[in-house]
Scaffold this motif. Structure first.
Motif, PDB file in Angstrom:
ATOM      1  N   ALA A  92       0.875  -1.302   0.043  1.00 41.84           N
ATOM      2  CA  ALA A  92       0.601  -0.362  -0.242  1.00 41.84           C
ATOM      3  C   ALA A  92       0.620   1.190  -0.091  1.00 41.84           C
ATOM      4  O   ALA A  92       2.009   0.735   0.059  1.00 41.84           O
ATOM      5  CB  ALA A  92      -1.069   0.150   1.059  1.00 41.84           C
ATOM      6  N   CYS A 206     -13.841   9.156   0.375  1.00 43.69           N
ATOM      7  CA  CYS A 206     -13.215   9.091  -0.943  1.00 43.69           C
ATOM      8  C   CYS A 206     -12.924  10.771  -1.313  1.00 43.69           C
ATOM      9  O   CYS A 206     -12.292  11.606  -1.296  1.00 43.69           O
ATOM     10  CB  CYS A 206     -12.985   8.427  -2.304  1.00 43.69           C
ATOM     11  N   ASN A 234      -5.538  10.626   5.933  1.00 41.14           N
ATOM     12  CA  ASN A 234      -5.832   9.328   6.363  1.00 41.14           C
ATOM     13  C   ASN A 234      -4.914   8.426   6.701  1.00 41.14           C
ATOM     14  O   ASN A 234      -3.971   8.165   6.257  1.00 41.14           O
ATOM     15  CB  ASN A 234      -6.393   8.652   5.283  1.00 41.14           C
ATOM     16  N   LEU A 236      -3.692   4.225   7.232  1.00 43.58           N
ATOM     17  CA  LEU A 236      -4.271   2.843   7.193  1.00 43.58           C
ATOM     18  C   LEU A 236      -3.743   1.873   8.744  1.00 43.58           C
ATOM     19  O   LEU A 236      -2.803   1.417   8.937  1.00 43.58           O
ATOM     20  CB  LEU A 236      -3.012   2.277   6.381  1.00 43.58           C
ATOM     21  N   THR A 242      -8.758  -2.802   5.396  1.00 42.27           N
ATOM     22  CA  THR A 242      -8.205  -3.342   3.535  1.00 42.27           C
ATOM     23  C   THR A 242      -9.079  -4.470   2.932  1.00 42.27           C
ATOM     24  O   THR A 242     -10.176  -4.328   1.675  1.00 42.27           O
ATOM     25  CB  THR A 242      -7.024  -3.651   3.918  1.00 42.27           C
ATOM     26  N   LEU A 251      -9.984  -2.914  -4.689  1.00 46.61           N
ATOM     27  CA  LEU A 251      -9.006  -3.249  -5.081  1.00 46.61           C
ATOM     28  C   LEU A 251      -8.747  -4.281  -5.763  1.00 46.61           C
ATOM     29  O   LEU A 251      -8.984  -5.195  -6.125  1.00 46.61           O
ATOM     30  CB  LEU A 251      -8.527  -3.765  -3.806  1.00 46.61           C
ATOM     31  N   ARG A 269      -4.853   0.330  -1.378  1.00 46.32           N
ATOM     32  CA  ARG A 269      -4.915   2.021  -0.184  1.00 46.32           C
ATOM     33  C   ARG A 269      -3.630   2.651  -0.020  1.00 46.32           C
ATOM     34  O   ARG A 269      -2.226   2.190  -0.419  1.00 46.32           O
ATOM     35  CB  ARG A 269      -5.289   1.087   1.253  1.00 46.32           C
ATOM     36  N   GLU A 271      -1.757   6.129   2.787  1.00 46.60           N
ATOM     37  CA  GLU A 271      -2.157   6.976   4.289  1.00 46.60           C
ATOM     38  C   GLU A 271      -1.291   8.335   3.482  1.00 46.60           C
ATOM     39  O   GLU A 271      -0.867   8.259   2.537  1.00 46.60           O
ATOM     40  CB  GLU A 271      -2.447   6.149   4.628  1.00 46.60           C
ATOM     41  N   THR A 343     -10.114   5.898 -10.262  1.00 44.18           N
ATOM     42  CA  THR A 343      -8.856   5.279  -8.831  1.00 44.18           C
ATOM     43  C   THR A 343      -8.804   3.302  -9.886  1.00 44.18           C
ATOM     44  O   THR A 343      -8.368   2.827  -8.935  1.00 44.18           O
ATOM     45  CB  THR A 343     -10.144   4.061  -8.354  1.00 44.18           C
ATOM     46  N   LYS A 374      -3.234   8.959  -8.145  1.00 43.46           N
ATOM     47  CA  LYS A 374      -3.475   7.248  -7.422  1.00 43.46           C
ATOM     48  C   LYS A 374      -2.289   6.325  -8.073  1.00 43.46           C
ATOM     49  O   LYS A 374      -1.915   4.913  -7.203  1.00 43.46           O
ATOM     50  CB  LYS A 374      -4.755   7.223  -7.752  1.00 43.46           C
ATOM     51  N   HIS A 379      -3.993   5.399  -3.411  1.00 42.15           N
ATOM     52  CA  HIS A 379      -6.363   5.668  -2.669  1.00 42.15           C
ATOM     53  C   HIS A 379      -6.024   6.891  -1.170  1.00 42.15           C
ATOM     54  O   HIS A 379      -5.889   5.241  -0.517  1.00 42.15           O
ATOM     55  CB  HIS A 379      -7.202   4.719  -3.491  1.00 42.15           C
ATOM     56  N   GLU A 381      -7.714   8.378   0.370  1.00 42.41           N
ATOM     57  CA  GLU A 381      -9.714   8.031   0.745  1.00 42.41           C
ATOM     58  C   GLU A 381      -9.671   9.574   1.733  1.00 42.41           C
ATOM     59  O   GLU A 381     -10.454  10.474   0.116  1.00 42.41           O
ATOM     60  CB  GLU A 381      -9.609   6.959   1.625  1.00 42.41           C
TER      61      GLU A 381
END
Length: 611
Positions: A92, A206, A234, A236, A242, A251, A269, A271, A343, A374, A379, A381
């Protein structure tokens, strides 16, 4: 009878004139109210060391992939059982820094309070501090001001971890409320910095951070605030989230976002946190702020009744873009560049891209470039929109469009033949004979869409090369809680000088001195050049006793010479404890703001004990 007709005609004529006058007055007022919004500061903490706008831009320009494996410290939280070895959990967009680290003394937290506070709230505070410095406002200088905070956030994982702990300990603490409630994301920042403008936290999934920027613009236009901090955060903290997202089939098993590509199979994903500082353009110009770009228009809408609550709705997206472009005055041609939500999902990308294509003229003289951040960092979020926003501002400033990663074969589900769109595979020069325009989209999983149009801003300031060649002494002020923290500031500044050989000493002095908060320890460096400043700092760092007399360094009032000129007296008064308005001191200097190192936080680790 004729006189009556004449009187009536005269009355009608005067009424029409009055209507025209009032209409013109209304239009002028509307133009004044909804003037462009200036972006005067930015800060970010993004994956793989992209921890400030300069490093972020370098990663974008060089098309770096910022996706990586789970940090070693967090490996204990990897899901086992049926999820062991799941491709969705392998990689990620993770931050390099320790997300539990926090300067609790600086932000006035007790150790226990820091431990019970969501790391997202802690990170948000840090990036707010750095954004204010980037904008040239000492973080301790805005108490009582009509400054608003607009925060975007969506995950409550830390609160869930605290709840699990409480089941075992049966202990309830007030910090669990103030440290984790969404309202405290903005409220804590307003409290710490002393802001008295709106404090609003938004969760639209998002699109949260771009909606927050839109709300900040509206707050400025309506007079709710004079300046605004807007963005999102954001982190994780749990792989359970996830796993949940993977059940929605959004995903990528390769953990890469292949936006617009034929092999696009989902997102990955990420952060981070991003904050931008906003003002009305006229206010920013009057204050002499550095302006990175201007917001021409913004808007928000909802997908409404689509084929599912998490499925994007093309007509709603198209309607929003059309309305915002019209407000920005680009409805005929569209922007030069679009930072798409992008995305990389098989459904989402075609819906978004075909909506854009439908609005753009096929025969446009130059292509409309489209990309998405991205593809670099995943992402983010609740922080995805502000990441795309900062990327776009940097592209406008550098007049380059970063290449889009993982785009090889155009998706067959996108109507490329009828479009003027181009996906840049490599970073390209942004050629334009008119002010460059760009747009950013962010679409929430919940259906809330946000869109913003940006335009480049040509600063009237230019680098003063001649001034830097003159043998004038320029002041550089440093302040921290104690001598040890002060040395941290010296070290960061010395490293910056080593990495920036051509820095202008006048611009360096202006940018450093107008953005620093005042603490107990106050010291001053006087130098005529970058080389001399570096020499003084290296000598100070080599003196571990902090007692050797170093020429050009004022450690206290005792080091201030008797025969100083009037300008130096102001800095001598500052060392003695007097509060100085540095903006006023530099007013009219026609000096350009440049990037300088942020305050170096002295952090400790505060995490939940798992034993």
């Amino acid at each position: 009878m004729e006189n009556n007709n004449t009187d009536r005609s005269d009355i009608i004529r005067k009424a029409l004139e009055e209507i025209r006058r009032l209409k013109k007055q209304l239009e002028e007022k509307q133009e004044s109210t909804f003037e462009p919004i200036a972006v005067i500061g930015m800060a970010c903490r993004f994956p793989k060391g992209a921890q400030n706008p300069e490093k972020f831009w370098k990663a974008l320009k060089n098309q770096e992939d910022l996706i990586g494996a789970v940090p070693e410290k967090r490996s204990e939280e990897i899901l086992g059982g049926s999820w062991e070895g799941s491709p969705f959990l392998k990689e990620a967009g993770y931050l390099e820094e320790d997300i539990d680290a926090f300067d609790h003394r600086l932000f006035r937290f007790s150790p226990r309070e820091a431990e019970r506070t969501d790391p997202q709230q802690r990170l948000f505070l840090k990036v707010c501090w750095e954004a204010l410095e980037n904008a040239g406002y000492p973080p301790d200088s805005l108490r009582g001001s009509k400054t608003g905070v607009y925060a975007g956030v969506m995950l409550m994982e830390y609160m869930q971890q605290l709840a699990s702990e409480r089941k075992l300990t049966a202990q309830f603490e007030p910090y669990d409320v103030s440290g984790n409630g969404f309202s405290f994301m903005s409220g804590r920042a307003s409290y710490f910095f002393g802001f008295q403008g709106p404090g609003m936290t938004t969760d639209t999934a998002c699109s949260s951070s771009l909606v927050s920027i839109d709300q900040a613009c509206k707050g400025l236009w309506m007079g709710d605030c004079d300046m605004a901090l807007a963005g999102g955060v954001n982190l994780l903290l749990s792989q359970e989230s996830t796993a949940l997202f993977s059940s929605l089939n959004i995903l990528s098993p390769e953990c890469r976002s292949k936006s617009f590509d034929a092999e696009a199979n989902g997102t990955v994903r990420g952060e981070g946190c991003g904050i931008v500082i906003l003002k009305k353009l006229s206010d920013a110009q009057k204050a002499g702020d550095h302006i990175h770009a201007v917001i021409k228009a913004s808007g928000v809408n909802q997908g409404g009744l689509s084929s599912g609550p998490t499925v994007p709705h093309g007509p709603s997206q198209e309607m929003l873009l059309k309305e915002v472009w019209k407000k920005a005055g680009i409805s005929e041609t569209g922007p030069d560049y679009i930072e798409a939500h992008g995305t990389g999902t098989e459904i989402g990308d075609p819906i978004e891209m075909n909506s854009i294509i439908h609005l753009l003229p096929k025969q446009r003289e130059t292509p409309v470039y489209v990309g998405t951040v991205k593809s670099n960092l995943g992402h983010l979020e609740a922080a995805a929109g502000v990441a795309g926003f900062i990327k776009t501002v940097l592209a406008l400033e550098h007049k380059k469009i970063p290449g889009n990663l993982h785009f090889n074969t155009p998706s067959a589900h996108i109507n490329w033949e009828d479009s003027c769109i181009e996906i840049p595979k490599k970073t390209v020069e942004w050629e334009s004979e008119k002010p460059r325009t760009a747009a950013i989209s962010s679409f929430g999983l919940s259906g809330t869409n946000a869109h913003i149009v940006l335009q480049e801003y040509e600063s009237p300031f230019s680098s003063d090369e001649e001034t830097s060649k003159k043998a004038l002494l320029w002041p550089l002020r440093f302040s921290a809680r104690n001598q040890s923290c002060l040395r941290d500031q010296w070290a960061a500044f010395a490293l910056f000088l080593k990495e920036n050989e051509n820095v202008n000493i006048k611009e360096l002095s202006y940018s450093q001195n107008t953005s620093r908060a005042d603490f107990k320890e106050k010291q001053m460096v006087w130098a005529a050049s970058r080389d001399e400043a570096l020499e003084i700092l290296e000598a100070a760092l080599a003196d571990e006793s902090d007692s050797v007399n170093i020429h050009g360094l004022w450690r206290s009032s005792n080091d201030v010479p008797e025969d100083i000129h009037s300008t130096q007296k102001i800095f001598a008064e500052w060392i003695a404890g007097k509060k100085i308005d540095w903006k006023t001191f530099y007013q009219g200097s026609n000096t350009r703001r440049i990037m300088v190192p942020n305050y170096q936080f002295r952090e400790k680790v505060f995490g939940l004990k798992t034993t």
